[in-house]
Design an enzyme around this catalytic site. Structure first.
Site, PDB file in Angstrom:
ATOM      1  N   GLU A  55      -6.240  -1.243  -7.580  1.00  0.00           N
ATOM      2  CA  GLU A  55      -5.388  -0.267  -8.259  1.00  0.00           C
ATOM      3  C   GLU A  55      -4.244  -1.038  -8.913  1.00  0.00           C
ATOM      4  O   GLU A  55      -3.608  -1.878  -8.266  1.00  0.00           O
ATOM      5  CB  GLU A  55      -4.831   0.751  -7.254  1.00  0.00           C
ATOM      6  CG  GLU A  55      -5.906   1.637  -6.649  1.00  0.00           C
ATOM      7  CD  GLU A  55      -5.388   2.603  -5.591  1.00  0.00           C
ATOM      8  OE1 GLU A  55      -5.838   3.753  -5.561  1.00  0.00           O
ATOM      9  OE2 GLU A  55      -4.527   2.211  -4.769  1.00  0.00           O
ATOM     10  N   ASN A  96      -5.407   6.165  -1.322  1.00  0.00           N
ATOM     11  CA  ASN A  96      -4.794   6.609  -0.069  1.00  0.00           C
ATOM     12  C   ASN A  96      -4.221   8.023  -0.153  1.00  0.00           C
ATOM     13  O   ASN A  96      -3.867   8.609   0.860  1.00  0.00           O
ATOM     14  CB  ASN A  96      -3.718   5.627   0.387  1.00  0.00           C
ATOM     15  CG  ASN A  96      -4.344   4.433   1.079  1.00  0.00           C
ATOM     16  OD1 ASN A  96      -5.436   4.530   1.656  1.00  0.00           O
ATOM     17  ND2 ASN A  96      -3.684   3.291   1.005  1.00  0.00           N
ATOM     18  N   SER A 128       0.828  -1.211   0.000  1.00  0.00           N
ATOM     19  CA  SER A 128       0.000   0.000   0.000  1.00  0.00           C
ATOM     20  C   SER A 128       0.852   1.246   0.000  1.00  0.00           C
ATOM     21  O   SER A 128       0.350   2.324  -0.285  1.00  0.00           O
ATOM     22  CB  SER A 128      -0.900   0.096   1.224  1.00  0.00           C
ATOM     23  OG  SER A 128      -1.082  -1.087   1.873  1.00  0.00           O
ATOM     24  N   HIS A 184      -2.982  -3.361  -6.078  1.00  0.00           N
ATOM     25  CA  HIS A 184      -3.377  -2.974  -4.720  1.00  0.00           C
ATOM     26  C   HIS A 184      -4.849  -3.280  -4.485  1.00  0.00           C
ATOM     27  O   HIS A 184      -5.736  -2.567  -4.955  1.00  0.00           O
ATOM     28  CB  HIS A 184      -3.073  -1.482  -4.511  1.00  0.00           C
ATOM     29  CG  HIS A 184      -3.309  -1.012  -3.118  1.00  0.00           C
ATOM     30  ND1 HIS A 184      -3.921   0.177  -2.814  1.00  0.00           N
ATOM     31  CD2 HIS A 184      -3.010  -1.586  -1.930  1.00  0.00           C
ATOM     32  CE1 HIS A 184      -3.991   0.307  -1.498  1.00  0.00           C
ATOM     33  NE2 HIS A 184      -3.447  -0.746  -0.946  1.00  0.00           N
TER      34      HIS A 184
HETATM   35  P1  NAI Z   1      -0.674  -9.920   7.464  1.00  0.00           P
HETATM   36  O1  NAI Z   1       0.242  -9.622   8.578  1.00  0.00           O
HETATM   37  O2  NAI Z   1      -2.079 -10.307   7.763  1.00  0.00           O
HETATM   38  O3  NAI Z   1      -0.051 -11.098   6.573  1.00  0.00           O
HETATM   39  C1  NAI Z   1       1.286 -11.146   6.168  1.00  0.00           C
HETATM   40  C2  NAI Z   1       1.701 -12.610   6.071  1.00  0.00           C
HETATM   41  O4  NAI Z   1       2.956 -12.713   5.415  1.00  0.00           O
HETATM   42  C3  NAI Z   1       1.868 -13.299   7.411  1.00  0.00           C
HETATM   43  O5  NAI Z   1       1.028 -14.433   7.435  1.00  0.00           O
HETATM   44  C4  NAI Z   1       3.355 -13.730   7.455  1.00  0.00           C
HETATM   45  O6  NAI Z   1       3.526 -14.989   8.044  1.00  0.00           O
HETATM   46  C5  NAI Z   1       3.689 -13.780   5.987  1.00  0.00           C
HETATM   47  N1  NAI Z   1       5.099 -13.569   5.665  1.00  0.00           N
HETATM   48  C6  NAI Z   1       5.941 -12.633   6.153  1.00  0.00           C
HETATM   49  N2  NAI Z   1       7.141 -12.735   5.565  1.00  0.00           N
HETATM   50  C7  NAI Z   1       7.068 -13.765   4.674  1.00  0.00           C
HETATM   51  C8  NAI Z   1       7.955 -14.359   3.747  1.00  0.00           C
HETATM   52  N3  NAI Z   1       9.206 -13.935   3.634  1.00  0.00           N
HETATM   53  N4  NAI Z   1       7.527 -15.393   3.013  1.00  0.00           N
HETATM   54  C9  NAI Z   1       6.247 -15.853   3.121  1.00  0.00           C
HETATM   55  N5  NAI Z   1       5.359 -15.313   3.984  1.00  0.00           N
HETATM   56  C10 NAI Z   1       5.765 -14.300   4.740  1.00  0.00           C
HETATM   57  O7  NAI Z   1      -0.599  -8.645   6.489  1.00  0.00           O
HETATM   58  P2  NAI Z   1      -1.710  -8.073   5.485  1.00  0.00           P
HETATM   59  O8  NAI Z   1      -2.563  -7.126   6.198  1.00  0.00           O
HETATM   60  O9  NAI Z   1      -2.314  -9.196   4.750  1.00  0.00           O
HETATM   61  O10 NAI Z   1      -0.791  -7.202   4.497  1.00  0.00           O
HETATM   62  C11 NAI Z   1       0.051  -7.779   3.530  1.00  0.00           C
HETATM   63  C12 NAI Z   1       0.454  -6.721   2.509  1.00  0.00           C
HETATM   64  O11 NAI Z   1      -0.701  -6.156   1.910  1.00  0.00           O
HETATM   65  C13 NAI Z   1       1.262  -5.554   3.061  1.00  0.00           C
HETATM   66  O12 NAI Z   1       2.184  -5.147   2.094  1.00  0.00           O
HETATM   67  C14 NAI Z   1       0.191  -4.494   3.282  1.00  0.00           C
HETATM   68  O13 NAI Z   1       0.709  -3.184   3.238  1.00  0.00           O
HETATM   69  C15 NAI Z   1      -0.700  -4.742   2.078  1.00  0.00           C
HETATM   70  N6  NAI Z   1      -2.103  -4.296   2.205  1.00  0.00           N
HETATM   71  C16 NAI Z   1      -2.792  -4.463   3.364  1.00  0.00           C
HETATM   72  C17 NAI Z   1      -4.123  -4.052   3.456  1.00  0.00           C
HETATM   73  C18 NAI Z   1      -4.905  -4.242   4.719  1.00  0.00           C
HETATM   74  O14 NAI Z   1      -5.959  -3.601   4.849  1.00  0.00           O
HETATM   75  N7  NAI Z   1      -4.477  -5.089   5.648  1.00  0.00           N
HETATM   76  C19 NAI Z   1      -4.803  -3.418   2.313  1.00  0.00           C
HETATM   77  C20 NAI Z   1      -3.996  -3.371   1.095  1.00  0.00           C
HETATM   78  C21 NAI Z   1      -2.699  -3.758   1.088  1.00  0.00           C
END
Ligand code: NAI
Length: 386
Positions: A150, A188, A117, A138
């Site tokens: 996006e 955003n 994001s 995104h």
């Molecule tokens: P989250 O914390 O729920 O999930 C991230 C996952 O990635 C975790 O399960 C972790 O175990 C795993 N992980 C970390 N490093 C890893 C690696 N090297 N290899 C494999 N798995 C790995 O995070 P979330 O909220 O799903 O966000 C993920 C991405 O999406 C971020 O870049 C965030 O900025 C973006 N994003 C999040 C939104 C939201 O509302 N939560 C909306 C749009 C984008």
């Protein structure tokens, strides 16, 4: 049917995998953490069962979608994927390291997409030997429900990568908007004043949280008021996004974060998740009622709306996206009642400009300076959509 890889099985990765699987793709979902994968699988089963119960999908579709996803801790399982969408932790050092690994684990032609994001797609692409296959996709949370995606080509991205990615995500029934690789992309960036100006109105003592929320919902037609929404997003998360956007724009005063929100976050008043934010969510809590004065309410609504429109106009001015993309982004990504540019046409750009000019003169702050495009369009008597 393209085979899809999703890296990261958290909130976003699970949602994206579900969307792809429900659209008939074979999906490989990889996460380092076994428990995360297990939870993702269990959660999907629950979601599918609920959809069957509500008769939105049949049993067969539910079974097929679930069997379409392979859960793995091994990134080499992406070896037959044509696109991998990354949704791991928001950290540039980790992402660049992981993208290097992804490039070696996937076929040469495989598109590598990031759901980031706030990071620049160009900086992630710089890690690749063939950076023309990097792209930003995104999604919004929850990914299966929010229609907007996006699509962000970086300076390195090839036309083919952009076309293939956009066609794929369009085929999932999503609304895609192409936008420039700039901080906050469209949503955003353009949404900042919804929070920032609301906080500023509060700081000036014009109204309390409940009254500002009332003005934006009852008079503005927004689904949630800014303070309710900040509490929902979390004051820590929302503050960090604002601060990141502010820093990324070389400290443009239009995006300046608010001390009120910072102090709430520091105090642990994070919002719903901590039981208290701008409002108190304890069961026995009584929150102040809004003061429903139509004159003050209109002033509040107009001030925030003019600032939002100014931001949308400036995004057109700087070619962040097309006029259509910018209006779609706000209606489909954050449920605004109308596209901001269509709204500007309806109010009359001249009226919007007068309001902004008047604030600019009163405050003498760059924050209120109207976009040059607005002035130019008013001079030429132009509208965004005829
Ligand atoms: P989250 O914390 O729920 O999930 C991230 C996952 O990635 C975790 O399960 C972790 O175990 C795993 N992980 C970390 N490093 C890893 C690696 N090297 N290899 C494999 N798995 C790995 O995070 P979330 O909220 O799903 O966000 C993920 C991405 O999406 C971020 O870049 C965030 O900025 C973006 N994003 C999040 C939104 C939201 O509302 N939560 C909306 C749009 C984008």
């Amino acid at each position: 049917m393209m085979q899809i890889g999703v890296l990261g099985g958290g909130t976003m990765g699970s949602g994206i995998a579900q969307v792809a699987a429900q659209n008939g793709h074979k999906v490989v979902l990889v996460d380092l953490n076994k428990d995360v994968l297990h939870n993702s699988k269990v959660k999907l089963a629950k979601i599918m069962a609920r959809l069957v119960e509500k008769e939105r999908i049949n049993e067969e579709h539910s079974n097929e979608a679930q069997s379409n996803i392979v859960y793995s801790q091994e990134i080499n399982d992406f070896k037959n994927c044509e696109i991998v969408i990354e949704a791991i932790v928001e950290n540039i050092d980790i992402k660049t390291k992981v993208f290097k690994q992804l490039e070696s684990a996937t076929p040469k032609e495989c598109i590598l997409a990031s759901n980031t994001s706030s990071l620049s797609i160009a900086s992630i692409g710089a890690a690749l030997e063939n950076p023309e296959k990097i792209i930003g996709v995104h999604f919004f949370n929850p990914a299966p429900l929010m229609p907007l995606v996006e699509i962000i080509p970086a300076v390195q991205t090839s036309e083919k990568t952009l076309e293939t990615t956009k066609a794929l995500i369009d085929s999932w029934g999503k609304v895609t908007v192409v936008c420039k690789d700039t901080p906050g992309f469209i949503v955003n960036r353009v949404a900042r004043p919804f929070y920032g100006e609301a906080l500023r109105i509060y700081e000036e003592g014009i109204a309390d949280f409940a009254t500002i929320d009332w003005a934006m919902t009852s008079l503005g037609g927004f689904r949630m008021g800014p303070f309710t929404l900040m509490d929902y997003i979390g004051n820590d998360v929302n503050y960090t996004v604002t601060e990141t956007v502010f820093k990324s724009f070389y400290y443009d005063p239009r995006y300046k974060p608010s001390f009120t929100q910072k102090r709430h976050a520091e105090a642990g008043y994070l919002g719903r998740k901590s039981g208290r934010g701008f409002f108190d969510y304890a069961e026995e809590a009584t929150n102040p009622k809004p003061i429903e004065d139509p004159i003050i309410g209109k002033k509040i609504k107009d001030r925030i709306l003019m600032m939002l429109i100014n931001e949308a106009v400036d995004a057109v001015f700087l070619n962040i996206g097309s006029k259509k993309a910018i209006d779609l982004a706000m209606t489909k990504g954050v449920n605004y009642p109308k596209g901001l540019l269509a709204w500007a046409d309806e109010i009359g750009l001249e009226t919007v400009l007068e309001n902004l000019d008047s604030m600019f003169h009163e405050y003498g702050e760059d924050r209120y300076r109207p976009s040059p495009l607005m002035r130019r369009m008013v001079l030429n008597n132009e509208k965004f959509f005829s």
